[in-house]
Design a protein around this motif. Structure first.
Motif, PDB file in Angstrom:
ATOM      1  N   ALA A   1     -20.248  41.778 -40.129  1.00 16.30           N
ATOM      2  CA  ALA A   1     -19.214  41.478 -39.140  1.00 16.30           C
ATOM      3  C   ALA A   1     -18.908  42.709 -38.294  1.00 16.30           C
ATOM      4  CB  ALA A   1     -17.947  40.984 -39.831  1.00 16.30           C
ATOM      5  N   ALA A   2     -18.902  43.885 -38.902  1.00 15.30           N
ATOM      6  CA  ALA A   2     -18.644  45.128 -38.166  1.00 15.30           C
ATOM      7  C   ALA A   2     -19.752  45.383 -37.143  1.00 15.30           C
ATOM      8  CB  ALA A   2     -18.524  46.309 -39.128  1.00 15.30           C
ATOM      9  N   ALA A   3     -21.012  45.167 -37.535  1.00 16.37           N
ATOM     10  CA  ALA A   3     -22.138  45.368 -36.618  1.00 16.37           C
ATOM     11  C   ALA A   3     -22.085  44.368 -35.466  1.00 16.37           C
ATOM     12  CB  ALA A   3     -23.457  45.237 -37.371  1.00 16.37           C
ATOM     13  N   ALA A   4     -21.757  43.117 -35.789  1.00 14.62           N
ATOM     14  CA  ALA A   4     -21.694  42.076 -34.749  1.00 14.62           C
ATOM     15  C   ALA A   4     -20.567  42.352 -33.766  1.00 14.62           C
ATOM     16  CB  ALA A   4     -21.515  40.713 -35.405  1.00 14.62           C
ATOM     17  N   LEU A   5     -19.416  42.790 -34.277  1.00  4.34           N
ATOM     18  CA  LEU A   5     -18.296  43.117 -33.392  1.00  4.34           C
ATOM     19  C   LEU A   5     -18.662  44.301 -32.489  1.00  4.34           C
ATOM     20  CD1 LEU A   5     -15.422  42.573 -32.485  1.00  4.34           C
ATOM     21  CD2 LEU A   5     -14.606  43.965 -34.396  1.00  4.34           C
ATOM     22  N   SER A   6     -19.381  45.276 -33.046  1.00  7.48           N
ATOM     23  CA  SER A   6     -19.856  46.400 -32.240  1.00  7.48           C
ATOM     24  C   SER A   6     -20.738  45.907 -31.105  1.00  7.48           C
ATOM     25  CB  SER A   6     -20.638  47.387 -33.115  1.00  7.48           C
ATOM     26  OG  SER A   6     -21.190  48.427 -32.342  1.00  7.48           O
ATOM     27  N   ARG A   7     -21.573  44.916 -31.388  1.00  3.42           N
ATOM     28  CA  ARG A   7     -22.471  44.389 -30.344  1.00  3.42           C
ATOM     29  C   ARG A   7     -21.680  43.759 -29.205  1.00  3.42           C
ATOM     30  NH1 ARG A   7     -27.450  43.542 -29.138  1.00  3.42           N
ATOM     31  NH2 ARG A   7     -28.183  41.725 -28.020  1.00  3.42           N
TER      32      ARG A   7
ATOM     33  N   HIS B   1     -22.707  31.454 -33.002  1.00  4.60           N
ATOM     34  CA  HIS B   1     -22.816  30.273 -32.137  1.00  4.60           C
ATOM     35  C   HIS B   1     -22.478  30.641 -30.692  1.00  4.60           C
ATOM     36  CE1 HIS B   1     -22.580  26.048 -30.989  1.00  4.60           C
ATOM     37  NE2 HIS B   1     -21.369  26.252 -30.506  1.00  4.60           N
ATOM     38  N   HIS B   2     -21.584  31.607 -30.513  1.00  5.93           N
ATOM     39  CA  HIS B   2     -21.144  31.979 -29.164  1.00  5.93           C
ATOM     40  C   HIS B   2     -21.909  33.163 -28.578  1.00  5.93           C
ATOM     41  CE1 HIS B   2     -17.755  29.237 -29.013  1.00  5.93           C
ATOM     42  NE2 HIS B   2     -17.379  29.622 -30.218  1.00  5.93           N
ATOM     43  N   ILE B   3     -22.223  34.155 -29.391  1.00  8.87           N
ATOM     44  CA  ILE B   3     -22.708  35.415 -28.823  1.00  8.87           C
ATOM     45  C   ILE B   3     -24.027  35.258 -28.081  1.00  8.87           C
ATOM     46  CG2 ILE B   3     -23.956  36.238 -30.866  1.00  8.87           C
ATOM     47  CD1 ILE B   3     -22.828  39.046 -30.221  1.00  8.87           C
ATOM     48  N   PHE B   4     -24.895  34.351 -28.543  1.00 10.23           N
ATOM     49  CA  PHE B   4     -26.198  34.212 -27.922  1.00 10.23           C
ATOM     50  C   PHE B   4     -26.166  33.391 -26.627  1.00 10.23           C
ATOM     51  CE2 PHE B   4     -27.477  35.174 -32.351  1.00 10.23           C
ATOM     52  CZ  PHE B   4     -28.211  36.322 -32.079  1.00 10.23           C
ATOM     53  N   LYS B   5     -24.987  32.942 -26.234  1.00  2.12           N
ATOM     54  CA  LYS B   5     -24.865  32.243 -24.944  1.00  2.12           C
ATOM     55  C   LYS B   5     -24.737  33.232 -23.789  1.00  2.12           C
ATOM     56  CE  LYS B   5     -22.920  28.029 -26.917  1.00  2.12           C
ATOM     57  NZ  LYS B   5     -21.776  27.084 -26.940  1.00  2.12           N
ATOM     58  N   TYR B   6     -24.378  34.465 -24.107  1.00  5.01           N
ATOM     59  CA  TYR B   6     -24.332  35.556 -23.133  1.00  5.01           C
ATOM     60  C   TYR B   6     -23.499  35.226 -21.897  1.00  5.01           C
ATOM     61  CZ  TYR B   6     -28.095  37.448 -25.976  1.00  5.01           C
ATOM     62  OH  TYR B   6     -28.844  37.925 -27.029  1.00  5.01           O
ATOM     63  N   THR B   7     -22.263  34.797 -22.126  1.00  6.95           N
ATOM     64  CA  THR B   7     -21.299  34.681 -21.037  1.00  6.95           C
ATOM     65  C   THR B   7     -20.067  35.489 -21.441  1.00  6.95           C
ATOM     66  OG1 THR B   7     -20.063  32.752 -21.842  1.00  6.95           O
ATOM     67  CG2 THR B   7     -22.093  32.313 -20.593  1.00  6.95           C
ATOM     68  N   ARG B   8     -19.284  35.860 -20.441  1.00 10.36           N
ATOM     69  CA  ARG B   8     -18.082  36.640 -20.713  1.00 10.36           C
ATOM     70  C   ARG B   8     -17.153  35.894 -21.670  1.00 10.36           C
ATOM     71  NH1 ARG B   8     -15.220  39.995 -16.551  1.00 10.36           N
ATOM     72  NH2 ARG B   8     -16.823  39.118 -15.202  1.00 10.36           N
ATOM     73  N   ASN B   9     -16.957  34.604 -21.417  1.00 17.34           N
ATOM     74  CA  ASN B   9     -16.037  33.816 -22.233  1.00 17.34           C
ATOM     75  C   ASN B   9     -16.549  33.671 -23.660  1.00 17.34           C
ATOM     76  OD1 ASN B   9     -13.701  32.151 -22.629  1.00 17.34           O
ATOM     77  ND2 ASN B   9     -15.007  30.350 -22.463  1.00 17.34           N
ATOM     78  N   ASP B  10     -17.849  33.400 -23.809  1.00 20.45           N
ATOM     79  CA  ASP B  10     -18.418  33.250 -25.159  1.00 20.45           C
ATOM     80  C   ASP B  10     -18.432  34.577 -25.906  1.00 20.45           C
ATOM     81  OD1 ASP B  10     -19.349  30.457 -25.755  1.00 20.45           O
ATOM     82  OD2 ASP B  10     -20.276  30.709 -23.806  1.00 20.45           O
ATOM     83  N   ASN B  11     -18.639  35.671 -25.190  1.00 21.06           N
ATOM     84  CA  ASN B  11     -18.604  36.980 -25.840  1.00 21.06           C
ATOM     85  C   ASN B  11     -17.214  37.262 -26.400  1.00 21.06           C
ATOM     86  OD1 ASN B  11     -20.303  39.359 -26.388  1.00 21.06           O
ATOM     87  ND2 ASN B  11     -18.792  40.465 -25.162  1.00 21.06           N
ATOM     88  N   ARG B  12     -16.191  36.845 -25.644  1.00 19.71           N
ATOM     89  CA  ARG B  12     -14.811  37.022 -26.110  1.00 19.71           C
ATOM     90  C   ARG B  12     -14.549  36.163 -27.344  1.00 19.71           C
ATOM     91  NH1 ARG B  12     -14.263  40.247 -24.238  1.00 19.71           N
ATOM     92  NH2 ARG B  12     -13.464  40.253 -22.123  1.00 19.71           N
ATOM     93  N   LYS B  13     -15.023  34.921 -27.341  1.00 21.70           N
ATOM     94  CA  LYS B  13     -14.839  34.045 -28.501  1.00 21.70           C
ATOM     95  C   LYS B  13     -15.541  34.628 -29.727  1.00 21.70           C
ATOM     96  CE  LYS B  13     -14.324  29.685 -25.944  1.00 21.70           C
ATOM     97  NZ  LYS B  13     -14.959  28.380 -25.611  1.00 21.70           N
ATOM     98  N   ALA B  14     -16.751  35.149 -29.526  1.00 19.62           N
ATOM     99  CA  ALA B  14     -17.485  35.755 -30.641  1.00 19.62           C
ATOM    100  C   ALA B  14     -16.703  36.945 -31.209  1.00 19.62           C
ATOM    101  CB  ALA B  14     -18.870  36.200 -30.174  1.00 19.62           C
ATOM    102  N   GLN B  15     -16.124  37.737 -30.316  1.00 21.47           N
ATOM    103  CA  GLN B  15     -15.313  38.885 -30.743  1.00 21.47           C
ATOM    104  C   GLN B  15     -14.201  38.443 -31.678  1.00 21.47           C
ATOM    105  OE1 GLN B  15     -13.526  41.392 -27.625  1.00 21.47           O
ATOM    106  NE2 GLN B  15     -15.619  41.988 -27.110  1.00 21.47           N
ATOM    107  N   HIS B  16     -13.496  37.388 -31.284  1.00 21.20           N
ATOM    108  CA  HIS B  16     -12.383  36.895 -32.096  1.00 21.20           C
ATOM    109  C   HIS B  16     -12.874  36.432 -33.468  1.00 21.20           C
ATOM    110  CE1 HIS B  16     -10.063  36.042 -28.121  1.00 21.20           C
ATOM    111  NE2 HIS B  16      -9.951  37.292 -28.512  1.00 21.20           N
TER     112      HIS B  16
END
Length: 589
Positions: free
Chosen positions: A386-392, A356-371
């Motif tokens: 999950a490992a592949a997504a975290l790598s992204r 839900h967050h990663i495809f928004k492509y903002t610094r804040n959303d990328n951090r939320k996706a990481q968590h």
């Protein structure tokens, strides 16, 4: 400034009009009237003081917003961005439901001035743009965009021609994004697309429109998005289907149009759509497949299951859609479609939240996706997806310097991608992230092999085709890179600027400078293509134009270092790097 012939007290002036309004003002006032009033009064006072720095004149301060007139579009947009920054800073010590957020609209044209303020259609257009803007965003008209596109280093997403309330003609509208890097990866329309007719693939073609969330809970939204993502990803693995990419499918999320119209715009044969309604223990999914040629629903089904059966539902929905398109799937490919299921259902939920967050492509959303992905791995350390997504997310951090230690992010991205591949060698995502890291570690042959493996596993992944093309161009095979980019653009018709950037790089290596210039000028944000544009004009001998572009680049990238860029550039052939360096030097870099 001109006076009108009939009444000298009314003047005409060309200017940029900004309308900014508070999101959910009535709710804020109803929940805590005095606190909202005092907080907004303080914030508006700060905005008034800041406005003069951008040569703006505040025409009116309403209870919940401001109307401002600027001499230039540049000043209006810069102040609009600053407005959101000031509001965010003001909200830093307030609870989420108490925060005061604005939406803003900017339009440029002639306005009428008198002692009561400013008037006219152009003022109304700015007000209507504000009404349709997303919270904390700035929406601008094409008249504004044309003035700022080569002056301000922001991201620009073309939203299409919008029919605004009480405005006679549709207004071509753009969303301004402060994080230009993320905007280069976001799906977008382009003005020329409105007239373009896409070629119909000669194999069964399907677009999966975003499943609608019928609950009011935010969780329902990411469950619906996640299921749509998974269905697209699963169907993408079949070579005898043509599947529209996730970005272009999700472009229709906020569009209220008939499925037949979506099929026409994407020029596909079939449209699949559905809805999700979730309760505490059960989930209900409806899905249907529509033949756009006959405008008939050729298959429809409702799935009502316990929430614990979510994986079975996904497989069942996907299988039904495939069967309904009458595609013969070989047994080994069908087996490969099945994902490795995590041992913990909550780990899957965390991954869906991350999507839900990663495809928004903002610094804040990328951090939320990481968590979210880290949480999924904590629950299930063997969850390859999950490992592949975290790598992204770490690759994105490295790419855009969204972390204080970029080299550490790239090393960790490599480790996670290797882990994902080991855990599930049938998932394309792990190989794709591995290829990206290997490219920028200048392990060229390994990067190419990783991308090849990823596309064998998922031949319909448009972003993978684009990333592979970028690796091929750096490797030296530019003709093949162009073929993959053309395929990426068909799979993902609302492709991001990044595809054009990659295509321009391949053309440049082939010394097709006119094609480079055409590519960059199609970017919504051409400031990001100014280096290759300047170098192309320089090699064509048009040095005045090249140096003008170089001057514009310096204005928005004052810290650009040619020597550092040459070291980072992952070209296998030193001649390619030298060719670019020579062009930049000729242009005055």
């Amino acid at each position: 400034m001109n006076t009108t012939g009939s009444d000298p007290s009314i003047k005409q002036k060309l200017g940029a009009v900004l309308f900014a309004d508070v999101v959910g003002y009535s709710r804020l006032m109803s929940e805590n009237e005095m606190d909202t009033y005092n907080a907004l009064k303080s914030l508006l006072s700060q905005l008034e003081a800041t406005c003069s720095k951008y040569q703006g004149k505040i025409i009116e301060v309403r209870g919940d917003g401001i109307l401002v007139l600027f001499d230039t579009a540049t000043s209006a947009v810069e102040f609009s961005i600053e407005l959101h920054r000031i509001a965010a800073q003001h909200n830093s010590d307030r609870l989420e439901h108490e925060q005061i957020k604005f939406r803003a609209g900017v339009h440029m044209g002639e306005v009428l001035l008198d002692e009561r303020g400013i008037h006219g259609d152009n003022v109304n257009i700015a007000a209507r743009l504000q009404e349709i803007a997303e919270p904390e965003r700035v929406y601008v008209s094409a008249a504004v965009y044309d003035q700022i596109r080569n002056r301000l280093r922001y991201g620009y997403e073309f939203l299409g021609s919008k029919q605004l309330k009480n405005i006679l003609s549709p207004v071509a509208t753009y969303c301004v994004r402060t994080e230009v890097e993320g905007a280069t990866m976001a799906a977008t329309l382009r003005p020329e697309m409105q007239l373009e007719v896409l070629e119909r693939p000669d194999i069964p073609s399907v677009a999966i429109l975003p499943f609608a969330s019928q609950g009011g809970d935010e969780d329902d939204s990411w469950v619906a998005e996640g299921l749509t993502d998974d269905i697209i990803m699963n169907l993408s693995k079949f070579r005898n289907l043509f599947i529209i990419a996730r970005n272009s499918s999700f472009f229709f999320k906020t569009q209220s149009m008939a499925p037949q119209e979506a099929a026409r715009r994407l020029n596909v044969r079939y449209i699949a759509r559905g809805s999700v309604r979730r309760s505490s223990s059960r989930i209900r999914i409806t899905a249907e497949l529509i033949d756009a040629n006959t405008e008939r629903t050729i298959w429809g089904e409702r799935f009502d299951r316990k929430l614990d059966d979510i994986f079975d539902i996904l497989d069942e929905v996907t299988e039904c859609i495939v069967a309904a398109t009458a595609v013969m799937i070989e047994s080994h490919e069908k087996q490969r479609m099945v994902q490795t299921v995590p041992s913990d259902l909550r780990a899957y939920g965390s991954v869906l939240q991350g999507q839900h967050h990663i495809f928004k492509y903002t610094r804040n959303d990328n951090r939320k996706a990481q968590h979210c992905y880290e949480s999924a791995l904590e629950r299930d350390e063997g969850y390859a997806r999950a490992a592949a997504a975290l790598s992204r997310t770490l690759n994105i951090d490295w790419r855009y310097s969204w972390t204080e230690d970029p080299s550490s992010a790239l090393d960790r991205a490599l480790s996670l991608a290797q882990r994902a591949v080991e855990l599930d060698p049938t998932d394309a995502r792990g190989f794709g992230e591995l290829g990206y890291v290997q490219l920028y570690r200048k392990e060229f042959d390994s990067a190419i092999e990783s991308y090849k493996r990823a596309l064998q596993l998922n031949p319909n992944d448009a972003d993978m085709h684009s990333d592979y093309a970028d690796a091929l161009a750096h490797w030296g095979d530019n003709d093949t890179a162009i073929q993959h980019l053309q395929q990426a653009m068909r799979l993902n018709p609302y492709f991001p600027d990044q595809y054009l950037w990659h295509l321009g790089g391949a053309y440049y290596n082939l010394k097709r400078y006119d094609d480079v210039i055409s590519c960059v000028n199609k970017m919504n944000n051409p400031t990001e293509g100014q280096r290759v544009l300047a170098a192309s004009y320089a090699h064509k001998g048009e040095l005045d134009m090249a140096r003008q572009i170089a001057d514009k680049h310096r204005a928005v990238h004052p810290n650009f270092s040619l020597s550092r860029w040459a070291k980072v550039q992952p070209d296998r052939l030193s001649d390619d790097t030298q060719h670019f360096v020579e062009g930049l030097k000729k242009a005055g870099f």
